[in-house]
Scaffold this motif. Structure first.
Motif, PDB file in Angstrom:
ATOM      1  N   TRP A 237       0.803  -1.276  -0.063  1.00  0.00           N
ATOM      2  CA  TRP A 237      -0.009  -0.008  -0.135  1.00  0.00           C
ATOM      3  C   TRP A 237       1.002   1.118   0.052  1.00  0.00           C
ATOM      4  N   ASP A 238       1.946   1.227   0.799  1.00  0.00           N
ATOM      5  CA  ASP A 238       2.961   2.314   0.666  1.00  0.00           C
ATOM      6  C   ASP A 238       3.121   2.688  -0.629  1.00  0.00           C
ATOM      7  N   GLU A 239       3.577   1.792  -1.512  1.00  0.00           N
ATOM      8  CA  GLU A 239       3.836   2.064  -3.100  1.00  0.00           C
ATOM      9  C   GLU A 239       2.501   2.456  -3.948  1.00  0.00           C
TER      10      GLU A 239
ATOM     11  N   LYS B 127       0.123   4.233  -2.762  1.00  0.00           N
ATOM     12  CA  LYS B 127      -0.246   5.560  -2.400  1.00  0.00           C
ATOM     13  C   LYS B 127       0.850   6.358  -3.251  1.00  0.00           C
TER      14      LYS B 127
END
Length: 531
Positions: A312-314, A316
């Motif tokens: 999910w960080d990537e 975003k």
């Protein structure tokens, strides 16, 4: 399909951009031919309504980034090559059966659909619209087949043919309508020839859709990912997964296009509104289509591969990248279309029976469409994030709410702004959708850097306003130097004014130090160096 991608994100975007550019150029020629032949008269007004349902199906089901395309790419990207063909053939059989029924209904009840869409039409326009709808009804079937072809070919890492295939549709209209106009001249709008022009416009539209599907089907057969074989095993693995994404996505996009119906319902009571919206919308859709395909086509499979919580960080970062690239490409165009709407319409359309009086009707509508370009594409970027997360329900629910919002906005804004008000209502709906989707994604993805993004977009909006006023002032200054403007001088004036807008926008954007701007400029520089 689940295999190593040989093409990079930039490579895919480049292929899609070039192919789409070629298609859009032919599309522009098509609209110029139609405008020169019919102006904003009854044939084009009738066609604007007759094409609503077939065109809606082509965009909804058959378009790149449509639900059929999105669903197949989302599912096939996770599967191997061996299981692709049976799945695609089964989905094709299922979809074709449903759309055959839709085609029969459209032919039988064409008059009822036209009356529902446009109760304010004059009798001669109504009769032409009914006939045109009956001719174009089979596009319902080919729309679904084209959409499946887009998804299948993109999932197998083929981007050139799907992106350039709309050219075939434009080319048939250019040849058919252009040939009739060459033969009849301005007599094509005489009462005794209106029916011929009406039939030619609708018939070549259908022929173009068939040609587009045949080109895609040939490529699918050669690639071994699909044949014309019918498969009725609707319980096979993968079909339910495709339908799970496709059904709500189709309904969601369908709800969005109900807003188009609402707009045209009100437009039927405004003289020449439908034709004006068609011509203005196409000018906007030409760059919008190219850029949307560059952004959405490569990003959808990337969003899908980052759907797991550990990524999910990537995800975003990719969402931010998609939105900011959208702003960097759309907002300069907004400045140009808002500032130079009248000369742009005059340069593109003023020939044949399309005179300056017609430009005066279309230009304010282009102004309104220009304002909404960013919001239209940014909403689509966010919708694709939900599709990648396997959630077609949320966009669907938002679309239902949007129908009521659009009706209310249409009712009030059309009183103050006439045809422009219908466009402003759509912009309002897109802004509302963006706000709601960002709020939901913020909660679902454990927080988005919304404050940081807001500051960036405010800076870009300021750059847009300044660049718009700059190119408007420059165009007025340079135009005052000529006693009489030729077509060539109009083009030169517009070109330099657009370059001023782009330069000012870039000048005020550089201090923001956006990595997306560096990526965009490096890719543009690479393309220029190769050419």
């Amino acid at each position: 399909m689940n295999k190593k991608r040989k093409k990079s994100l930039a490579g895919i975007a480049g292929i899609v951009a070039v192919a789409t550019l070629i298609s859009k150029i032919f599309g522009l020629v098509r609209e110029q031919i139609v405008a020169a032949a019919f102006g904003i008269g009854p044939v084009v007004n009738a066609y604007a309504y007759a094409y609503v349902i077939p065109g809606f199906l082509l965009i909804l089901l058959g378009g790149i980034n449509g639900p059929f395309h999105s669903a197949l790419v989302s599912v096939l990207a996770k599967k191997d090559q061996k299981s692709a063909a049976p799945l695609i053939e089964t989905v094709t059989t299922l979809v074709s059966g449903i759309l055959l029924l839709v085609t029969v209904i459209l032919i039988i009840y064409a008059d009822k659909f036209i009356d529902l869409l446009a109760p304010g039409l004059e009798s001669n326009v109504r009769e032409m619209a009914i006939l045109q709808l009956q001719i174009m009804a089979p596009l319902a079937i080919f729309a679904g087949l084209i959409g499946i072809g887009f998804g299948s070919l993109n999932a197998s890492d083929q981007y050139w043919l799907p992106s350039i295939s709309p050219l075939f549709s434009s080319l048939t209209i250019v040849v058919g309508v252009g040939g009739l106009f060459w033969f009849l001249g301005e007599k094509i709008n005489a009462p005794e020839y209106l029916q011929w022009g009406s039939i030619m416009l609708a018939g070549t539209t259908l022929a173009g859709g068939i040609w587009q599907w045949l080109a895609q089907q040939t490529a699918q057969i050669k690639s071994g990912i699909s044949t014309l074989k019918l498969r009725f095993n609707f319980r096979q693995e993968g079909v339910n997964e495709v339908v799970k994404v496709m059904a709500p996505a189709t309904l969601s996009s369908g709800m969005l296009h109900i807003n188009v119906y609402t707009d045209l319902y009100f437009a039927s009571y405004i003289e020449n509104a439908a034709a004006a919206m068609r011509y203005a919308n196409f000018i906007v859709l030409t760059p919008l289509g190219i850029i949307s395909n560059m952004i959405l086509v490569p990003f959808l499979p990337i969003f899908s591969r980052l759907a797991s919580p550990e990524n999910w960080d990537e995800l975003k970062l990719r969402i931010r990248q998609g939105l900011i690239l959208t702003a960097l490409t759309m907002l300069p165009l907004t400045a140009i279309f808002v500032a130079l709407s009248q000369p742009i319409v005059a340069l593109i359309y003023e020939r044949g029976v399309f005179k300056s009086s017609a430009s005066a009707i279309v230009a304010p509508v282009l102004f309104a469409y220009g304002i909404g370009m960013f919001f239209y594409l940014a909403r689509d970027v966010l919708v694709r994030v939900f599709y990648a997360l396997g959630d077609g329900q949320t966009p669907f629910k938002i679309s239902i709410i949007n129908i009521f919002i659009n009706v209310i906005l249409d009712y009030f804004l059309v009183k103050s702004f006439a045809t422009q008000g219908l466009v402003f209502a759509t912009i309002g709906v897109n802004i509302f959708s963006m706000i709601i989707m960002l709020f939901i994604l913020n909660k679902r993805l454990n927080g988005l850097p919304l404050k940081e993004w807001t500051v960036i977009f405010l800076g870009l909006i300021v750059a847009t306003i300044i660049s718009g006023f700059s190119c408007w002032g420059f165009y007025g200054l340079i135009s005052s130097l000529w006693v009489k403007e030729s077509l060539l001088l109009q083009g030169v004036n517009l070109l330099f004014s657009c370059l001023i807008a782009l330069g000012i926008f870039l000048l005020f954007t550089i201090p923001l130090k956006l990595p997306e701007l560096s990526i965009l400029l490096s890719k543009i520089n690479a393309k220029i160096s190769k050419s």
